[in-house]
Scaffold this active site. Structure first.
Site, PDB file in Angstrom:
ATOM      1  NE  ARG A  52      -3.252   7.218   1.521  1.00 46.06           N
ATOM      2  CZ  ARG A  52      -4.705   8.355   1.545  1.00 46.06           C
ATOM      3  NH1 ARG A  52      -5.840   7.775   1.382  1.00 46.06           N
ATOM      4  NH2 ARG A  52      -4.849   8.798   2.359  1.00 46.06           N
ATOM      5  CB  CYS A  53       1.154   1.684   4.563  1.00 51.08           C
ATOM      6  SG  CYS A  53       2.087   1.351   5.731  1.00 51.08           S
ATOM      7  CE  LYS A  54       8.083   6.879   8.876  1.00 52.76           C
ATOM      8  NZ  LYS A  54       8.405   7.034   9.888  1.00 52.76           N
ATOM      9  CG  ASN A 114      -1.975   1.009   1.309  1.00 54.76           C
ATOM     10  OD1 ASN A 114      -1.766   2.239   0.556  1.00 54.76           O
ATOM     11  ND2 ASN A 114      -2.739   1.280   1.897  1.00 54.76           N
TER      12      ASN A 114
END
Length: 115
Positions: free
Chosen positions: A11-13, A9
């Site tokens: 958007r996930c760090k 994903n």
């Protein structure tokens, strides 16, 4: 086909950090943006077998949707697989697969077990 697959994903760090770790190792990998390319129930079952965990252990319990809709439910394995298939945001991320083994990249260093 690449040696590694990362269920990612962007958007996930933690997911981005795990992807960078794969890049830094110089390995060949495929990226599956699982929110866009939702894994089938069979794919989820294969991932779970490679992780050697029950479906409930792959569910993100900190997600709002989990807390609001699923937290107090007593679901069986098939039902949790269906929940993750219908709500891919509830799948732990990232998951890196190599052959018949997989690791959840939380923290990203867990993936080192696959090298």
């Amino acid at each position: 086909m690449s040696e590694y697959t990362i269920y990612h994903n962007p958007r996930c760090k933690k997911s981005r950090e795990t992807l960078k770790l794969l890049e830094d190792k110089g390995v060949n990998y495929d990226v599956v943006q699982y929110l866009k390319e939702v894994p089938t129930k069979d794919e989820l079952k294969k991932i779970l077998a490679k992780l050697n965990v029950k479906p409930f252990n792959l569910v993100r319990k900190e997600e709002k949707k989990y807390k609001e809709e699923y937290k107090n439910l007593d679901l069986n394995d098939e039902e949790w697989i269906e929940v993750m298939h219908q709500n891919p945001k509830l799948i732990q991320r990232p998951v890196v697969v190599k052959g018949n083994k997989a690791i959840i990249g939380r923290p990203p260093e867990n993936v080192n077990e696959l090298f």
